[in-house]
Design an enzyme around this catalytic site. Structure first.
Site, PDB file in Angstrom:
ATOM      1  CE  LYS A  48      -4.226  -2.092   0.431  1.00  0.00           C
ATOM      2  NZ  LYS A  48      -4.360  -1.992  -1.409  1.00  0.00           N
TER       3      LYS A  48
ATOM      4  CD  GLU B 258      -9.944   2.801   0.174  1.00  0.00           C
ATOM      5  OE1 GLU B 258     -10.481   4.423   0.100  1.00  0.00           O
ATOM      6  OE2 GLU B 258      -9.399   1.757  -1.081  1.00  0.00           O
TER       7      GLU B 258
ATOM      8  CB  SER C 161       0.565  -8.304  -0.908  1.00  0.00           C
ATOM      9  OG  SER C 161      -0.451  -8.530   0.303  1.00  0.00           O
TER      10      SER C 161
HETATM   11  C1  LIG Z   1      -1.329  -7.024   2.912  1.00  0.00           C
HETATM   12  C2  LIG Z   1      -3.027  -6.916   2.206  1.00  0.00           C
HETATM   13  N1  LIG Z   1      -3.066  -7.776   0.707  1.00  0.00           N
HETATM   14  C3  LIG Z   1      -3.714  -7.103  -0.164  1.00  0.00           C
HETATM   15  C4  LIG Z   1      -4.655  -6.413   0.354  1.00  0.00           C
HETATM   16  C5  LIG Z   1      -5.674  -6.032  -0.877  1.00  0.00           C
HETATM   17  O1  LIG Z   1      -5.808  -4.949  -1.879  1.00  0.00           O
HETATM   18  P1  LIG Z   1      -5.746  -4.627  -3.365  1.00  0.00           P
HETATM   19  O2  LIG Z   1      -5.968  -6.739  -4.023  1.00  0.00           O
HETATM   20  O3  LIG Z   1      -5.772  -3.816  -4.347  1.00  0.00           O
HETATM   21  O4  LIG Z   1      -3.708  -5.178  -3.669  1.00  0.00           O
HETATM   22  C6  LIG Z   1      -5.084  -5.253   1.307  1.00  0.00           C
HETATM   23  C7  LIG Z   1      -5.553  -4.489   1.407  1.00  0.00           C
HETATM   24  O5  LIG Z   1      -6.040  -4.109   2.973  1.00  0.00           O
HETATM   25  C8  LIG Z   1      -3.694  -5.862   2.165  1.00  0.00           C
HETATM   26  O6  LIG Z   1      -3.493  -5.128   3.067  1.00  0.00           O
END
Ligand SMILES: Cc1ncc(COP(=O)(O)O)c(C=O)c1O
Ligand SMILES: Cc1ncc(COP(=O)(O)O)c(C=O)c1O
Lengths: 254, 412, 412, 254
Positions: free
Chosen positions: B87, B109, B378
């Site tokens: 993020k 958000e 992520s």
């Molecule tokens: C660690 C993490 N991975 C994935 C996501 C999912 O978001 P996105 O699909 O936009 O990567 C989030 C959303 O808050 C997140 O905090």
């Protein structure tokens, strides 16, 4: 053109028209029925009926809650159409649908126009459908003679207002201020200048909405716009005092 | 009209209230300007390498590769970003843009809280005021993140309307924006929402794929066979996928939240299940989990960040084209993959990221040891301690919380 | 005899029970071998850049620099290491060494829990069995870290003897080691303990200073005027100081835990206060906080990782030489500096690291804007959420914990 | 040489000597006094008195607790010396000090030797002081004729044992197994081989300690080493049955 003509007719007798707002199925269709009757009896000139949507992005807390509660009670789009048909058959004033675009999209835009036209709906207010995204919508609006009510905002430039006016029909919904429905608006010099700009660019009757709750507010609009819109305040009133309070309230506005 | 700017195939668009028209015009203009200004991207990369730690590493998961006996598993370590997730990429990029636009306040958000923490962090760094909207259910699921947002100086507003999760937080943020558009920029957290958000967020997140593409060649000698990413809104997935879109031999796999299972109705799989349909909400057209009237449905996932009704229009288009395959991982599978990853690699993926691990582990054995796959990690799982400790029914954690609770209750 | 191997000035040595003599002989031999094997250091750097994210960034704290109106403040971001602190450097290095020695089990002491988490992580990665000793008081202060250690597969043993903090955990680890020396390596977490630990740990941590020295020249154009680091055992301080030891113009400042204040007796300042004296314990000779009989005293700090009676013999020597200046920061000052750093820079230092921030903030204004100072941010504050939320008496955090506690209590 | 000679003398009458262990000030000096008296009466040959230390790194749970409790009651090093002086004056057997190096270091090594010698202490056991660190210590031990008791461990190589033996005096303390004080030891073939190695390298009497708790254990040592050391078991006994149980227990060992 139908709505525009109807409004012109009404304006021959009154210096300001009143448009009120209800959320269909909230608190119930029975209550809606009584509220509409009282509105019509006490002289409301047109009514926007909101088909509830789970994501009422442009609405404030009062209307959000009404949308949610209505859906929680199981309100369906078909019921809204049926109820609208009944109202239109019963009362002689124009009725509009206000809702978000997904309700039409999911129903099928063409089918929705056809069904709404069949029951006599005269206009659509879709706050999340700018003309750029509403090409087919605007064409269908013409085809079915359902007025696409477009919205002016205090942030709209003159240029933008002209673009909107060219695509709109019936009247222009002038949002009195930034923000969502249901908060207080102050009718000050800046507001008057804004309405003057709207007048200049519109070429259609002007409705002023967002935050109108009493006679003083209506007076502030009189002579500057053609329609005063009472939205959240209507719902608040029914919530607090019941449907029977609607008549006296409306009568006191004008 | 219809003017097809901001569309990916038939998906996307900008379904915005008129009051935001001018704001979006300026926003598009500002974005257009930086998009074609190479100094901006350089500034962005510099910020990300001095404030966060980009490039993030690509870790060879030797133990899991051996254990599963198939492809060599590599993990792209977005967890090592400042604030612990991908993020940060998006948020710091938008921060630079906001500074150029001269605005002084940001709103956002948040679901998992990661985007909220990242935005609050960016606001602290850039000196912006900051308000974060967060579904009340998520406030409870992700309390540590709420605490940090507040310490970072942000106001956290619990959203009690609708299903009290991510989609409602997005609505609430839009409501703030239509009130305060002059001073305020809405920092959308994922590749969703009205144009230009999907394009903007995908652009900033592309830094993941740009790095990963180079790294896998350096470390493994060739492109990976498959790339896995979890998909909430889709930003981390789009981030890494963009590094490989032009290599058709690289299969791209998005993993959605299977919740209690795809047949239970309690999930958040838009593309891996058949429950979703085309719709327009939250400012854009995509595949939504909605009923036949177009009302958005409740979704469910153990991972707050995946618990969302919509999905990136860019991903829907790539899915329709057959370029991205979609799968789903259930809550149960997620906990197991998390546990395995922690124990075998010493790496704690976020619950969201763990979804990608599930699918990669399922498929690694189908490939040969001279092939590689990449899992986009992520974020890190620290933020999920309450959920994870709870899911594992950890007795000493419970005892600790009970004691602390008593201690606090006695102080009152 | 006395043979001065392992001494820094009059400090250090190896005061070990005879049963460990052979273990230390092998240990010294193995360390000697890798110390002079350039492939080992390359292997170490490779691991740290693919598993952790070295080099860690050097962040310019623009807002605080402006606010304080003096030196440009740079922050060396050890918080961005995998597991969130500089402890990873030492631990991953020892992991490589353990693998070369062919041992299959590691043990460690931990105070803040960071070294425990790092060791458990390394053990998971290398496939070693792992036991962590942690003072019972610290188990309570750092519960999230305990949870993660257990999830990582480590056994966490709360130590109930003595003051139930770091020093007692060290004793407990030694007791394990004298029982299991054949299979087991003791991964000492700081630059203390018997030779060769101080030298070994300082070597691995020197990676911080090597990077920082290069980075400050690249980013600022010249060496810093001062470098600040908190000092528990002293490993993060030694790590960064080594990058500047040969530049006499760079003033090196170690910041100890001032606790309730240096005059209250409730602190852990060995060198910044006058309470400590020379002694021999835990296998080495250094300045200890002890009474006139040589009994170690209770120490106090809000930061578990600084709450220790001894200090690196290398640092004592540098202090005696006048090369390193020592200061102390009180608990109260630490909370204020933490708050300020979070709000102004979007960076959450660990309570330990916040000590270094206190002193740097006190002194930045004495320097000119064309001078730079570096603060070594040894770790991130996430782990401290219970302590920090508590210190700030955060009402919504308390409410959340009370609710969770009730929920768990009801399940029993 | 004094201790060595005294032990040689004792060994003329007995095939195995018993050395017992107490922690000074635990549970109290009064209890220590009674325990020592009972030990001497029932034939203990030498006693190691542990001066408590806050960091008893090489000790197990029983002795750790005794150290802690004694310190918590306020035991000071000076009191330990005074109590030792009294014991030595009262009882005719050799007394040793066992403690950690910091106690000597902080007292002043020279002063500690001088004061201990003055009251007649015959040996020091300092488990955290290997000869490499104890150069001055070993010289002072000679100067004051206080035997530096060094420790052999099962991990010690022959070469290492020879180095230790060359520096030691009095006897060699052979730790029966890996680990800290207070756990069970199994006296098996490996143990016998280890003791044989100790004998081969030592040139001094051998004491065997760690985990000796009953007659059977003593029998396992008899003929292989000169001294059986009863440590943690002594403390456990006093904890559980009081000082009066010491006499009968000792009498039953040999
Ligand atoms: C660690 C993490 N991975 C994935 C996501 C999912 O978001 P996105 O699909 O936009 O990567 C989030 C959303 O808050 C997140 O905090
Ligand atoms: C974040 C952090 N900083 C500093 C320290 C103190 O250790 P040292 O002085 O060895 O760096 C610790 C110890 O646990 C720690 O966790």
């Amino acid at each position: 053109m139908r709505l525009k003509n109807n409004l012109a007719e009404a304006l021959r007798h009154k210096d300001i028209l009143l448009m009120t707002h209800i959320v269909l199925g909230y608190p119930s269709f029975e209550a809606n029925r009584e509220v509409v009757a009282q509105m019509v009896e006490s002289g409301v000139d047109l009514i926007e009926m909101q088909i509830p949507f789970s994501e009422p992005m442009a609405d404030g807390p009062v209307i959000i809650k009404a949308n949610q509660d209505s859906l929680a009670r199981g309100t369906k789009v078909r019921q809204c159409l049926e109820f609208a048909a009944e109202m239109i058959a019963t009362h002689a004033i124009p009725f509009l649908f206000m809702t978000y675009y997904n309700i039409l999209f999911k129903y099928g835009e063409e089918e929705f126009f056809a069904d709404a036209a069949a029951i006599g709906i005269q206009g659509f207010i879709i706050p999340d459908l700018p003309p750029e995204e509403g090409g087919a919508f605007l064409e269908r609006a013409k085809k079915y003679d359902i007025a696409p009510i477009l919205i002016f905002a205090p942030t709209s430039t003159d240029e933008r207002m002209r673009v909107l006016a060219a695509a709109a029909d019936g009247f222009i919904y002038c949002v009195a201020r930034r923000g969502v429905t249901g908060s207080q608006t102050s009718f000050d010099e800046a507001f008057y200048q804004y309405i003057a700009r709207c007048r200049e660019c519109a070429g259609l009757p002007l409705a002023v909405g967002f935050g109108i709750c009493d006679r003083q507010d209506v007076d502030a609009i009189r002579g500057r716009a053609e329609i005063a819109v009472i939205g959240s305040e209507m719902i608040r009133l029914v919530d607090e005092k019941g449907a029977s309070a609607v008549g006296p309230f409306i009568s006191g506005l004008r | 009209m219809p003017n097809k700017i901001g569309y990916y195939g038939e998906w996307g668009g900008a379904f915005i209230p008129e009051v935001l028209h001018e704001t979006f015009r300026e926003f598009n203009q500002a974005f257009g300007a930086v998009r074609h200004d190479p100094t901006f991207w350089a500034e962005y990369c510099d910020l990300m390498s001095t404030y966060s730690c980009r490039p993030t590493p690509l870790t060879h998961a030797e133990n899991m590769s051996k254990k599963l006996g198939g492809a060599q598993i590599f993990i792209k370590r977005e967890d090592l970003n400042h604030t612990g997730a991908h993020k940060a990429n998006n948020v710091m990029g938008q921060g630079l843009l906001v500074r150029r636009m001269g605005k002084k306040r940001v709103i956002a958000e948040t679901g998992a809280g990661q985007h909220g923490v990242a935005t609050a962090t960016m606001a602290a760094k850039f000196g912006f005021a900051c308000t974060i909207y967060m579904g009340e259910e998520d406030v409870n699921r992700q309390r540590p993140n709420v605490f940090w947002m507040e310490k970072l100086g942000a106001e956290v507003v619990p959203v009690t309307s609708g299903s009290k999760t991510l989609k409602d937080a997005i609505n609430a943020a839009f409501r703030d924006w239509v009130t305060n558009m002059d001073s305020t920029h809405y920092v959308m957290g994922t590749v969703c929402g009205p144009h230009p958000f999907p394009e903007l967020v995908a652009w900033f997140q592309s830094i993941i794929g740009i790095e990963a593409r180079k790294q896998i060649v350096t470390q493994f000698g060739k492109a990976p066979s498959r790339v896995y990413a979890c998909v909430g809104g889709g930003s981390n997935a789009m981030g890494i996928f963009q590094g490989f879109l032009d290599q058709p031999a690289v299969e791209l796999v998005g993993v959605e939240a299977g919740g209690d299972g795809l047949t239970t109705g309690r999930h958040a799989a838009r593309l891996a299940a058949t429950d979703a349909s085309a719709g327009v909400a939250q400012g854009y057209k995509t595949m939504f989990l909605q009923d036949s009237d177009g009302q958005m449905q409740d979704t469910h996932s153990v991972a707050a960040g995946l618990d969302y009704v919509g999905v990136s229009p860019i991903l829907v288009d790539l899915w329709q084209q057959g370029r991205v395959r979609f799968e789903a991982a259930t809550d149960r599978e997620v906990m197991a993959a998390l546990d395995e990853t922690v124990k075998n690699e010493g790496i704690i993926p976020a619950l969201e990221s763990s979804h990608a691990f599930v699918q990669a582990y399922k498929e690694a054995g189908q490939l040969k040891p001279d092939e590689a796959i990449i899992i986009n990690m992520s974020g890190r799982g620290d933020k999920d301690i309450f959920t994870i400790a709870n899911a594992f029914q950890d007795p000493s954690w419970k005892r600790f919380i009970i004691e602390k609770g008593k201690e606090y209750a006695a102080q009152k």
